[in-house]
Design a protein around this motif. Structure first.
Motif, PDB file in Angstrom:
ATOM      1  N   ALA A  22      49.515   1.372-101.177  1.00  0.00           N
ATOM      2  CA  ALA A  22      50.081   0.224-101.880  1.00  0.00           C
ATOM      3  C   ALA A  22      49.339  -1.059-101.522  1.00  0.00           C
ATOM      4  N   VAL A  23      49.006  -1.216-100.259  1.00  0.00           N
ATOM      5  CA  VAL A  23      48.270  -2.410 -99.834  1.00  0.00           C
ATOM      6  C   VAL A  23      46.871  -2.419-100.449  1.00  0.00           C
ATOM      7  N   GLN A  24      46.225  -1.254-100.499  1.00  0.00           N
ATOM      8  CA  GLN A  24      44.884  -1.178-101.075  1.00  0.00           C
ATOM      9  C   GLN A  24      44.887  -1.453-102.570  1.00  0.00           C
ATOM     10  N   ARG A  25      45.881  -0.900-103.284  1.00  0.00           N
ATOM     11  CA  ARG A  25      45.874  -0.983-104.734  1.00  0.00           C
ATOM     12  C   ARG A  25      46.606  -2.195-105.288  1.00  0.00           C
ATOM     13  N   PHE A  26      47.726  -2.550-104.647  1.00  0.00           N
ATOM     14  CA  PHE A  26      48.549  -3.651-105.159  1.00  0.00           C
ATOM     15  C   PHE A  26      48.416  -4.931-104.354  1.00  0.00           C
ATOM     16  N   VAL A  71      57.642  -3.794 -91.823  1.00  0.00           N
ATOM     17  CA  VAL A  71      57.015  -4.048 -90.544  1.00  0.00           C
ATOM     18  C   VAL A  71      55.979  -5.171 -90.686  1.00  0.00           C
ATOM     19  N   ARG A  72      55.794  -5.896 -89.638  1.00  0.00           N
ATOM     20  CA  ARG A  72      54.820  -6.992 -89.641  1.00  0.00           C
ATOM     21  C   ARG A  72      53.406  -6.443 -89.786  1.00  0.00           C
ATOM     22  N   GLY A  73      52.667  -7.041 -90.688  1.00  0.00           N
ATOM     23  CA  GLY A  73      51.331  -6.554 -90.994  1.00  0.00           C
ATOM     24  C   GLY A  73      51.236  -5.909 -92.360  1.00  0.00           C
ATOM     25  N   VAL A  74      52.396  -5.588 -92.968  1.00  0.00           N
ATOM     26  CA  VAL A  74      52.424  -5.044 -94.328  1.00  0.00           C
ATOM     27  C   VAL A  74      52.835  -6.170 -95.265  1.00  0.00           C
ATOM     28  N   PRO A  75      51.898  -6.754 -96.013  1.00  0.00           N
ATOM     29  CA  PRO A  75      52.193  -7.951 -96.813  1.00  0.00           C
ATOM     30  C   PRO A  75      52.902  -7.617 -98.124  1.00  0.00           C
ATOM     31  N   THR A  92      59.695  -8.620 -96.577  1.00  0.00           N
ATOM     32  CA  THR A  92      58.474  -8.120 -95.960  1.00  0.00           C
ATOM     33  C   THR A  92      58.132  -8.848 -94.663  1.00  0.00           C
ATOM     34  N   GLU A  93      57.533  -8.096 -93.748  1.00  0.00           N
ATOM     35  CA  GLU A  93      57.074  -8.599 -92.452  1.00  0.00           C
ATOM     36  C   GLU A  93      58.202  -9.214 -91.627  1.00  0.00           C
ATOM     37  N   THR A  94      59.380  -8.621 -91.732  1.00  0.00           N
ATOM     38  CA  THR A  94      60.534  -9.115 -90.972  1.00  0.00           C
ATOM     39  C   THR A  94      60.888  -8.218 -89.793  1.00  0.00           C
ATOM     40  N   VAL A  95      60.260  -7.051 -89.694  1.00  0.00           N
ATOM     41  CA  VAL A  95      60.606  -6.091 -88.640  1.00  0.00           C
ATOM     42  C   VAL A  95      59.435  -5.951 -87.668  1.00  0.00           C
ATOM     43  N   PRO A  96      59.626  -6.249 -86.388  1.00  0.00           N
ATOM     44  CA  PRO A  96      58.546  -6.062 -85.406  1.00  0.00           C
ATOM     45  C   PRO A  96      58.156  -4.586 -85.301  1.00  0.00           C
ATOM     46  N   VAL A  97      56.899  -4.333 -85.023  1.00  0.00           N
ATOM     47  CA  VAL A  97      56.406  -2.951 -84.912  1.00  0.00           C
ATOM     48  C   VAL A  97      57.197  -2.139 -83.880  1.00  0.00           C
ATOM     49  N   PRO A  98      57.494  -2.677 -82.680  1.00  0.00           N
ATOM     50  CA  PRO A  98      58.257  -1.881 -81.706  1.00  0.00           C
ATOM     51  C   PRO A  98      59.652  -1.502 -82.220  1.00  0.00           C
TER      52      PRO A  98
END
Length: 255
Positions: free
Chosen positions: A227-231, A160-164, A176-182
């Protein structure tokens, strides 16, 4: 594009041999992750067949469930279990981002990773055994297969977009970031509706299937946030970890 996405999803997520996609770009990769639950239908079918054979051969529900878990592992070449092991090892290794990513990239399993895999497979087997032991046994067998497919909806959340991405290479550039949230939200709504319908058909309260999607979604969200916080983002290993833990959450909720 859709055919390439289908081939990419099936070839990546299962051991089924398909023709390689002619073109793999970010749009194709995103579509492949959105249709991942459909691409996992061979795995779901394998679980249902094992459940039916186990009943006809008068095997215990636990033995049948363990065989079903084994069928899924063989059907995806232990791809997601490897991701779960590496992700947990990375989280347990160090609070240093680079050190954690280096541990994950080695491919070896440490004590934390092994424990996570054993616990996940044990909970999956216990959850499947609970389903296989129901009076509506053949409907429950089909429901179990659908649950395996539904767990792959976790992949849409990973993209989802926003998850790097954690790294600029590997899955980071393509998936990564290829799927829109909706779109990701719609995937999970469909999963909840399908599980509610299948659960009711299999003798469960109609709301059980829909409610089961909630803890699965929460678990995936927690893993992604950690994962975003740690990696600094997600890796292919995190993708696999979310699938396995989503399956655990769905089966525990339905049991």
């Amino acid at each position: 594009m859709l055919l390439d996405a289908w081939r990419l999803a099936v070839g990546t997520l299962t051991a089924v041999r398909v023709r390689p996609p002619a073109n793999v770009d970010r749009r194709t990769a995103g579509t492949a992750m959105v249709i991942a639950p459909l691409a996992a239908l061979p795995l779901g079918a394998a679980v249902s067949v094992v459940a039916l054979l186990g009943h006809w051969l008068h095997l215990s529900t636990l033995v049948t469930a363990l065989l079903a878990v084994g069928a899924v592992v063989l059907g995806n070449r232990a791809f997601h279990l490897d991701g779960l092991s590496d992700t947990v090892d990375g989280l347990a290794a160090s609070f240093d981002r680079e050190r954690s990513l280096a541990v994950m990239k080695t491919g070896t399993s440490g004590p934390a990773g092994v424990a996570a895999v054993v616990l996940a497979m044990g909970l999956q087997a216990a959850g499947l055994a609970a389903l296989f032991g129901r009076n509506h046994w053949w409907q429950a067998a089909i429901l179990a297969g659908l649950v395996v497919c539904a767990s792959r909806a976790a992949l849409a959340m990973c993209c989802v977009r926003g998850v790097p991405p954690a790294r600029p290479d590997g899955l980071g550039h393509t998936y990564t970031e290829t799927v829109p949230v909706p779109v990701a939200a719609l995937v999970w709504v469909i999963v909840a509706v399908v599980l509610a319908a299948a659960g009711g058909w299999a003798g469960l309260a109609w709301w059980r299937g829909a409610v089961a999607a909630v803890p699965a979604l929460v678990v995936v969200g927690v893993v992604l946030r950690r994962a975003v916080q740690r990696f600094g983002g997600v890796t292919g290993d995190v993708f696999g970890a979310t699938v396995e833990l989503s399956l655990v959450a769905l089966l525990v909720a339905l049991s």
